[in-house]
Design a protein around this motif. Structure first.
Motif, mmCIF file in Angstrom:
data_model
loop_
_atom_site.group_PDB
_atom_site.id
_atom_site.type_symbol
_atom_site.label_atom_id
_atom_site.label_comp_id
_atom_site.label_asym_id
_atom_site.label_seq_id
_atom_site.Cartn_x
_atom_site.Cartn_y
_atom_site.Cartn_z
ATOM 1 N N LEU B 112 18.773 6.849 24.744
ATOM 2 C CA LEU B 112 17.355 6.574 24.539
ATOM 3 C C LEU B 112 16.516 7.722 25.088
ATOM 4 N N GLY B 114 12.567 9.307 26.088
ATOM 5 C CA GLY B 114 11.429 8.811 26.859
ATOM 6 C C GLY B 114 10.365 8.118 26.038
ATOM 7 N N ASP B 115 10.339 8.386 24.738
ATOM 8 C CA ASP B 115 9.389 7.675 23.882
ATOM 9 C C ASP B 115 10.072 6.491 23.196
ATOM 10 N N LEU B 116 11.153 6.034 23.811
ATOM 11 C CA LEU B 116 11.909 4.861 23.355
ATOM 12 C C LEU B 116 12.516 5.041 21.979
ATOM 13 N N GLY B 159 15.920 10.634 29.133
ATOM 14 C CA GLY B 159 15.005 9.499 29.217
ATOM 15 C C GLY B 159 13.612 9.882 29.661
ATOM 16 N N ASP B 160 13.468 11.107 30.097
ATOM 17 C CA ASP B 160 12.151 11.578 30.528
ATOM 18 C C ASP B 160 11.562 12.600 29.563
ATOM 19 N N ASN B 161 12.162 12.666 28.390
ATOM 20 C CA ASN B 161 11.677 13.606 27.385
ATOM 21 C C ASN B 161 11.500 12.889 26.055
ATOM 22 N N SER B 162 10.605 13.414 25.245
ATOM 23 C CA SER B 162 10.394 12.791 23.936
ATOM 24 C C SER B 162 11.534 13.205 23.003
#
Lengths: 314, 325
Positions: B112, B114-116, B159-162
């Motif tokens: 996943l 960061g923008d889900l 998870g901390d990136n788009s």
């Protein structure tokens, strides 16, 4: 007693002594620790220093336990987050036998421990995940995404939503809660980490649909940008064309006007010497131009031209 | 021990002096002891010596001695560059390396963002065992733990990136961040591993989403084509208009020159005639007039001369016929 039997007895006795002696020693390696039991009952604490150690032979038994950090790898669990998104959560942790005595008494061996840790961590993971929105479990910081021309138009879920605690902290919560229970089985827990998070199939399908629609939005943005930009260029072209044409017209008219003025002044200058003569000359010239074979000429005999037709008088 | 006590032995055994047997056994024992005392460490390895299970020393490549039976040797390949693959496996490496993926490796790769959103990330990690002691004695399963650490760290950073950062322009940065964080985790765990490189291989949107990503690329090209077409039109029409403008101005200049020259000519002609006319105005006037008449009259078909006393001649003329023609 013969010499032979004596020798035999000595040999057997030496053998027995050797076995007893060997049984009085036990080796603790770098990787394990030992609990001594006497008829099944633990005697004293754990021996953790590596090397050769002594115990009472036969009546005492050395029970070996791992001293190194062990790994715990949970099965993926399907858990709903607080915002009702179903996800698979897969965690791992490190643990070790911190109190071999308790460990020995409560769970006996690693297999027993693993299944207890399964229960503990799975439960705490479930609690922690269910208490937070999905984004809290996915993201660790509130760093802002780098945007490109492409992504600017998307309302990025993660960019809008600010997380309060994040993935690391949630893992920390799981660790702390679990660590509260594990000493009961002589286990120390360390570093519970979230290894994998994935959508369950249903949610994933919807998520894919969302991704597709996001991309389509970008695509249609590009297309309309293309149209917009080309219209802009065409507009610019129209403007430029009109400017060029009108400027040319203006310049041409100015040039012509100036020439007309100059010509007018030249004519005036010349014709002013005798305007009446000019009129006479010009009129004759006009006659030449306008009269052709289609023209009927009705002349009265009293005209200047025909006056000699009737008389030769002066 | 004396031979005389066992007469039966003499019959069974060939005549070998007991001293030789003893010597032979002793020699064999010495040989075994020697063999188990010497050991060799190859250039890429390091030896770890345990005495009764206790760590005593490490040894470098070469031939070494240890106490037989008491000291135990473990070899660790500290110089070897090791590699782990995530999201795929190399089946056969060579000039044309073959890769394979299966259900498990696909699970390794899926993560996943960061923008889900979802991305499939394949990566490799290259590492060395830098501390043989830690590698052997701090964790029981350093290799599988290291795998888990990789998965956790890469997923955390992703998870901390788009999804766009992960798939396109952020790849190198994310891999770099993951490498650093992985190293920190290794140090924290005292796993004895040094991470040399973490490299992202194929990073893709999931299969069902791929076509829409391609559509974005196509639309980008369409956009550029449209803009290029418009520019082409611009570049085609503007120079032509400039040429036409130039033509118009030149024509005007031509007109100006002509107009002024004509005026000058007319004026000069008039002046010349006038000069002569001024000397004999009356005669010249008559002459000019008659010359003109002479020139004009022959051109005309119908010439009607009527007497000055005759009035109303017009009704007699059949003008209508002429007009009809």
């Amino acid at each position: 007693m013969t010499k032979q039997t004596r020798t035999a007895i000595i040999v057997v006795a030496a053998f027995v002594v050797l076995i007893v002696l060997l049984n009085a020693f036990y080796i603790v390696s770098e990787t394990n620790q030992v609990i001594i039991t006497q008829f099944g009952e633990p005697i004293g604490g754990a021996t953790t220093t590596p090397g050769l150690h002594i115990k009472a032979p036969f009546i005492q038994k050395a029970n070996y336990f791992e001293k190194r950090w062990l790994e715990w790898n949970g099965d993926a669990n399907e858990i709903p987050t607080k915002d009702k998104k179903y996800i698979w959560v897969d965690t791992y942790a490190r643990w070790r036998i911190s109190d071999p005595l308790v460990f020995f008494q409560r769970v006996r061996d690693e297999r027993g421990a693993q299944s207890r840790i399964d229960d503990i961590i799975d439960g705490e993971t479930r609690n922690a995940v269910a208490n937070y929105d999905l984004i809290e479990i996915v993201r660790s910081t509130n760093r802002e995404f780098e945007l490109t021309e492409e992504t600017e138009i998307l309302e990025l879920a993660g960019a809008i939503y600010k997380i309060e605690i994040g993935r690391e902290q949630i893992a920390q919560i799981i660790l702390e809660k679990s660590s509260g229970t594990t000493p009961e089985i002589g286990v120390e827990l360390k570093d519970v980490k979230i290894k994998r998070i994935n959508y369950v199939d249903d949610v994933q399908r919807k998520q894919f649909d969302r991704m597709i629609s996001e991309r389509q939005r970008i695509a249609s943005k590009y297309r309309s940008e293309g149209e917009g930009r080309s219209a802009e260029i065409r507009g610019q072209k129209e403007k430029e064309l009109l400017r060029i044409q009108s400027e040319a017209y203006r310049t041409a008219q100015e040039i012509k006007g100036k020439a007309d003025a100059e010509a007018t002044s030249i004519y005036a200058d010349a014709y002013n010497r005798d305007p009446e003569f000019y009129q006479f000359m010009k009129t004759l010239e006009v006659y030449r131009t306008i009269m052709d074979k289609e023209t009927w000429l009705l002349l009265s005999t009293d005209s200047e031209f025909l006056k000699y037709l009737k008389s030769t008088n002066k | 021990m004396s031979n005389g006590d066992f007469p039966s032995m003499e019959i069974r055994l060939p005549k070998i002096k007991p001293g030789i047997i003893k010597l032979g056994i002793l020699g064999l024992v010495i040989l075994i002891v020697l063999f188990s005392s010497f050991y060799q460490i190859s250039p890429e390895e390091m030896g770890v010596i345990l005495r009764f299970g206790k760590f005593v020393r490490t040894t470098d490549p070469g031939l070494h001695l240890k106490l037989p039976g008491i000291e135990q040797l473990m070899k660790v390949p500290v110089q070897r560059q090791l590699k782990l693959e995530f999201g795929f496996r190399t089946v056969k490496s060579g000039i044309t390396t073959q890769y394979m993926t299966n259900q498990d490796t696909k699970k390794e790769a899926r993560m996943l963002t960061g923008d889900l959103n979802v991305a499939d990330v394949e990566w490799i990690v290259q590492f060395k065992i830098k501390d043989a002691y830690n590698y052997l004695f701090k964790l029981r399963d350093p290799d599988s733990t290291f795998r888990y650490m990789n998965e956790a760290v890469v997923r955390k950073i992703v998870g901390d990136n788009s999804v766009d950062e992960v798939i396109t322009f952020g790849r190198a940065r994310i891999a770099m961040e993951a490498k650093e964080e992985l190293q920190q985790l290794c140090d924290l765990y005292e796993i004895g591993i040094e991470v040399n490189q973490l490299i992202f291989q194929d990073v893709n949107p999931p299969e069902p989403v791929k076509p829409s990503f391609n559509e974005v690329n196509e639309s980008l090209q369409e956009k550029e084509t449209k803009i290029n077409d418009a520019y082409a039109e611009y570049n085609q029409e503007i120079p032509r208009a400039q040429g036409e403008a130039e033509q118009m101005i030149r024509a005007a200049e031509g007109y100006a020159t002509e107009r002024v020259n004509n005026a000058q000519g007319d004026a000069n002609r008039f002046k010349a005639i006038y000069l002569e006319y001024a000397r004999a105005p009356l005669v010249t006037r008559k002459r000019l007039y008659l010359e003109a008449i002479n020139e004009i009259l022959p051109k005309m078909n119908k010439k009607i001369i009527f007497d000055e006393n005759q009035k109303n001649i017009l009704p007699l003329l059949n003008l209508g016929d002429e007009v009809k023609k």
